[in-house]
Design a protein around this motif. Sequence first.
Motif, PDB file in Angstrom:
ATOM      1  N   ILE A   6       0.851  -1.186   0.000  1.00  0.00           N
ATOM      2  CA  ILE A   6       0.000   0.000   0.000  1.00  0.00           C
ATOM      3  C   ILE A   6       0.884   1.231   0.000  1.00  0.00           C
ATOM      4  O   ILE A   6       1.852   1.307   0.767  1.00  0.00           O
ATOM      5  CB  ILE A   6      -0.923   0.020   1.235  1.00  0.00           C
ATOM      6  N   VAL A   7       0.569   2.208  -0.849  1.00  0.00           N
ATOM      7  CA  VAL A   7       1.307   3.468  -0.829  1.00  0.00           C
ATOM      8  C   VAL A   7       0.347   4.604  -0.496  1.00  0.00           C
ATOM      9  O   VAL A   7      -0.810   4.601  -0.915  1.00  0.00           O
ATOM     10  CB  VAL A   7       2.038   3.741  -2.163  1.00  0.00           C
ATOM     11  N   LEU A   8       0.830   5.544   0.287  1.00  0.00           N
ATOM     12  CA  LEU A   8       0.071   6.740   0.635  1.00  0.00           C
ATOM     13  C   LEU A   8       0.489   7.879  -0.279  1.00  0.00           C
ATOM     14  O   LEU A   8       1.647   7.952  -0.696  1.00  0.00           O
ATOM     15  CB  LEU A   8       0.326   7.141   2.087  1.00  0.00           C
ATOM     16  N   LYS A  30       4.945  -4.057   7.323  1.00  0.00           N
ATOM     17  CA  LYS A  30       6.083  -3.190   7.620  1.00  0.00           C
ATOM     18  C   LYS A  30       5.835  -1.781   7.099  1.00  0.00           C
ATOM     19  O   LYS A  30       5.313  -1.607   6.002  1.00  0.00           O
ATOM     20  CB  LYS A  30       7.352  -3.765   6.977  1.00  0.00           C
ATOM     21  N   ALA A  31       6.216  -0.777   7.903  1.00  0.00           N
ATOM     22  CA  ALA A  31       6.053   0.615   7.502  1.00  0.00           C
ATOM     23  C   ALA A  31       7.346   1.163   6.922  1.00  0.00           C
ATOM     24  O   ALA A  31       8.426   0.941   7.478  1.00  0.00           O
ATOM     25  CB  ALA A  31       5.624   1.464   8.696  1.00  0.00           C
ATOM     26  N   PHE A  32       7.223   1.862   5.791  1.00  0.00           N
ATOM     27  CA  PHE A  32       8.351   2.575   5.194  1.00  0.00           C
ATOM     28  C   PHE A  32       8.053   4.071   5.312  1.00  0.00           C
ATOM     29  O   PHE A  32       7.041   4.538   4.799  1.00  0.00           O
ATOM     30  CB  PHE A  32       8.507   2.224   3.713  1.00  0.00           C
ATOM     31  N   TYR A  33       8.958   4.809   5.974  1.00  0.00           N
ATOM     32  CA  TYR A  33       8.741   6.235   6.167  1.00  0.00           C
ATOM     33  C   TYR A  33       9.705   7.062   5.328  1.00  0.00           C
ATOM     34  O   TYR A  33      10.849   6.676   5.121  1.00  0.00           O
ATOM     35  CB  TYR A  33       8.921   6.617   7.643  1.00  0.00           C
ATOM     36  N   ASN A  62      15.953   8.972  -5.332  1.00  0.00           N
ATOM     37  CA  ASN A  62      16.792   7.834  -4.976  1.00  0.00           C
ATOM     38  C   ASN A  62      16.235   7.062  -3.781  1.00  0.00           C
ATOM     39  O   ASN A  62      16.147   5.828  -3.803  1.00  0.00           O
ATOM     40  CB  ASN A  62      18.216   8.313  -4.674  1.00  0.00           C
ATOM     41  N   THR A  63      15.837   7.775  -2.723  1.00  0.00           N
ATOM     42  CA  THR A  63      15.321   7.095  -1.531  1.00  0.00           C
ATOM     43  C   THR A  63      13.971   6.430  -1.809  1.00  0.00           C
ATOM     44  O   THR A  63      13.702   5.333  -1.306  1.00  0.00           O
ATOM     45  CB  THR A  63      15.180   8.072  -0.345  1.00  0.00           C
ATOM     46  N   ARG A  64      13.145   7.059  -2.636  1.00  0.00           N
ATOM     47  CA  ARG A  64      11.837   6.464  -2.948  1.00  0.00           C
ATOM     48  C   ARG A  64      11.974   5.265  -3.881  1.00  0.00           C
ATOM     49  O   ARG A  64      11.193   4.317  -3.795  1.00  0.00           O
ATOM     50  CB  ARG A  64      10.917   7.535  -3.540  1.00  0.00           C
ATOM     51  N   PHE A  65      12.960   5.311  -4.755  1.00  0.00           N
ATOM     52  CA  PHE A  65      13.248   4.162  -5.616  1.00  0.00           C
ATOM     53  C   PHE A  65      13.694   2.978  -4.779  1.00  0.00           C
ATOM     54  O   PHE A  65      13.226   1.848  -4.961  1.00  0.00           O
ATOM     55  CB  PHE A  65      14.325   4.551  -6.629  1.00  0.00           C
ATOM     56  N   ARG A  66      14.567   3.241  -3.814  1.00  0.00           N
ATOM     57  CA  ARG A  66      15.037   2.173  -2.927  1.00  0.00           C
ATOM     58  C   ARG A  66      13.870   1.580  -2.130  1.00  0.00           C
ATOM     59  O   ARG A  66      13.750   0.362  -1.991  1.00  0.00           O
ATOM     60  CB  ARG A  66      16.107   2.723  -1.985  1.00  0.00           C
ATOM     61  N   SER A  67      12.991   2.440  -1.634  1.00  0.00           N
ATOM     62  CA  SER A  67      11.859   1.980  -0.819  1.00  0.00           C
ATOM     63  C   SER A  67      10.863   1.157  -1.626  1.00  0.00           C
ATOM     64  O   SER A  67      10.393   0.111  -1.162  1.00  0.00           O
ATOM     65  CB  SER A  67      11.135   3.182  -0.195  1.00  0.00           C
ATOM     66  N   ILE A  68      10.530   1.613  -2.831  1.00  0.00           N
ATOM     67  CA  ILE A  68       9.532   0.867  -3.611  1.00  0.00           C
ATOM     68  C   ILE A  68      10.102  -0.469  -4.059  1.00  0.00           C
ATOM     69  O   ILE A  68       9.372  -1.474  -4.119  1.00  0.00           O
ATOM     70  CB  ILE A  68       9.015   1.707  -4.815  1.00  0.00           C
ATOM     71  N   LYS A  69      11.394  -0.537  -4.348  1.00  0.00           N
ATOM     72  CA  LYS A  69      12.004  -1.826  -4.692  1.00  0.00           C
ATOM     73  C   LYS A  69      11.909  -2.796  -3.517  1.00  0.00           C
ATOM     74  O   LYS A  69      11.518  -3.959  -3.697  1.00  0.00           O
ATOM     75  CB  LYS A  69      13.475  -1.640  -5.084  1.00  0.00           C
ATOM     76  N   GLN A  70      12.265  -2.321  -2.338  1.00  0.00           N
ATOM     77  CA  GLN A  70      12.176  -3.171  -1.141  1.00  0.00           C
ATOM     78  C   GLN A  70      10.748  -3.619  -0.903  1.00  0.00           C
ATOM     79  O   GLN A  70      10.482  -4.788  -0.608  1.00  0.00           O
ATOM     80  CB  GLN A  70      12.677  -2.401   0.088  1.00  0.00           C
ATOM     81  N   ALA A  71       9.815  -2.679  -1.021  1.00  0.00           N
ATOM     82  CA  ALA A  71       8.410  -2.983  -0.751  1.00  0.00           C
ATOM     83  C   ALA A  71       7.872  -4.026  -1.719  1.00  0.00           C
ATOM     84  O   ALA A  71       7.173  -4.966  -1.322  1.00  0.00           O
ATOM     85  CB  ALA A  71       7.579  -1.704  -0.833  1.00  0.00           C
ATOM     86  N   ASN A  77       3.828  -4.290   2.834  1.00  0.00           N
ATOM     87  CA  ASN A  77       4.325  -3.020   3.341  1.00  0.00           C
ATOM     88  C   ASN A  77       3.315  -1.890   3.169  1.00  0.00           C
ATOM     89  O   ASN A  77       2.394  -1.979   2.368  1.00  0.00           O
ATOM     90  CB  ASN A  77       5.591  -2.605   2.571  1.00  0.00           C
ATOM     91  N   VAL A  78       3.568  -0.820   3.919  1.00  0.00           N
ATOM     92  CA  VAL A  78       2.855   0.445   3.725  1.00  0.00           C
ATOM     93  C   VAL A  78       3.919   1.530   3.612  1.00  0.00           C
ATOM     94  O   VAL A  78       4.789   1.645   4.474  1.00  0.00           O
ATOM     95  CB  VAL A  78       1.914   0.769   4.904  1.00  0.00           C
ATOM     96  N   LEU A  79       3.858   2.328   2.539  1.00  0.00           N
ATOM     97  CA  LEU A  79       4.826   3.396   2.310  1.00  0.00           C
ATOM     98  C   LEU A  79       4.151   4.746   2.475  1.00  0.00           C
ATOM     99  O   LEU A  79       3.080   4.986   1.902  1.00  0.00           O
ATOM    100  CB  LEU A  79       5.414   3.326   0.899  1.00  0.00           C
ATOM    101  N   ASP A  80       4.772   5.657   3.258  1.00  0.00           N
ATOM    102  CA  ASP A  80       4.115   6.939   3.514  1.00  0.00           C
ATOM    103  C   ASP A  80       4.260   7.928   2.363  1.00  0.00           C
ATOM    104  O   ASP A  80       3.586   8.954   2.341  1.00  0.00           O
ATOM    105  CB  ASP A  80       4.576   7.555   4.839  1.00  0.00           C
ATOM    106  N   ARG A  81       5.132   7.671   1.420  1.00  0.00           N
ATOM    107  CA  ARG A  81       5.142   8.371   0.143  1.00  0.00           C
ATOM    108  C   ARG A  81       5.910   7.498  -0.828  1.00  0.00           C
ATOM    109  O   ARG A  81       6.794   6.750  -0.423  1.00  0.00           O
ATOM    110  CB  ARG A  81       5.765   9.772   0.223  1.00  0.00           C
ATOM    111  N   SER A  82       5.606   7.606  -2.115  1.00  0.00           N
ATOM    112  CA  SER A  82       6.233   6.704  -3.079  1.00  0.00           C
ATOM    113  C   SER A  82       6.791   7.462  -4.270  1.00  0.00           C
ATOM    114  O   SER A  82       6.576   8.662  -4.433  1.00  0.00           O
ATOM    115  CB  SER A  82       5.215   5.669  -3.578  1.00  0.00           C
ATOM    116  N   ILE A  83       7.484   6.741  -5.102  1.00  0.00           N
ATOM    117  CA  ILE A  83       8.109   7.295  -6.296  1.00  0.00           C
ATOM    118  C   ILE A  83       7.082   7.839  -7.292  1.00  0.00           C
ATOM    119  O   ILE A  83       7.391   8.704  -8.113  1.00  0.00           O
ATOM    120  CB  ILE A  83       9.004   6.218  -6.962  1.00  0.00           C
ATOM    121  N   TYR A  84       5.837   7.392  -7.188  1.00  0.00           N
ATOM    122  CA  TYR A  84       4.844   7.715  -8.210  1.00  0.00           C
ATOM    123  C   TYR A  84       4.447   9.185  -8.238  1.00  0.00           C
ATOM    124  O   TYR A  84       4.031   9.692  -9.276  1.00  0.00           O
ATOM    125  CB  TYR A  84       3.612   6.823  -8.046  1.00  0.00           C
ATOM    126  N   GLU A  85       4.526   9.873  -7.100  1.00  0.00           N
ATOM    127  CA  GLU A  85       4.143  11.288  -7.089  1.00  0.00           C
ATOM    128  C   GLU A  85       5.353  12.221  -7.066  1.00  0.00           C
ATOM    129  O   GLU A  85       5.204  13.446  -7.024  1.00  0.00           O
ATOM    130  CB  GLU A  85       3.222  11.588  -5.907  1.00  0.00           C
TER     131      GLU A  85
END
Length: 214
Positions: A6-8, A30-33, A62-71, A77-85
């Motif tokens: 899930i991405v916020l 797992k939460a990704f912040y 860079n940080t959002r790319f790393r997070s979405i790959k992990q997720a 997982n739940v991500l509080d912001r993602s690469i998409y926006e």
Amino acid sequence: MEKNVIVLAGMIGAGKSSYTELISKELGSKAFYESIQDNRILELFYKEPKRWAFALQIYFLNTRFRSIKQALLDQNNVLDRSIYEDALFTQINFEEGNISEPEMDTYLDLLDNMMEEIDTLPKKSPDLLIYLRGSLETVLKRIKMRGRPYEQIHLNPGLLDYYTTLHSRYDDWFTSYHHSDTLVINIDEIDIHNEEDARILMLQIRKKLKEVRH
């Protein structure tokens, strides 16, 4: 237990971190912040946007790319912001003259490269994007309440124009989003610190996830 990514999404100050904490706890994921404490550029950007905008957007990309790959590899997982926006912020900085045309072209080329990489993963996109939509008044109130000095309008009056422009563009961005199913939450009407509101929110999310799976 069902697994979901899930991405916020939503404005600065919309409450993405609080929602991420609640949803991840309720769903046992797992939460990704978004990295704020480790971000040495963010405060510099607010002081000198023309000097630091490009560096900040590359940092976030860079940080959002790393997070979405992990997720997408972990798949729960739940991500509080993602690469998409991310490109929305970069586009606005470009339009406001904080990012040059060569920098914008470099950013978009890098983003395309990263999205191609994501397409090679076994899971290629989130299961659900939750858009936290609310009035500019609500967002400004929450920015004031969380108290980060560099975000405050009374210390930097020019920020009101930035927040207003960003807020006015979010619905268009959301309309163009196509990577997953979506759910819109009206943050003017829901306070997740209220137990009943939090319960109703989670019922909505679980219902939507059930629809997505079937």
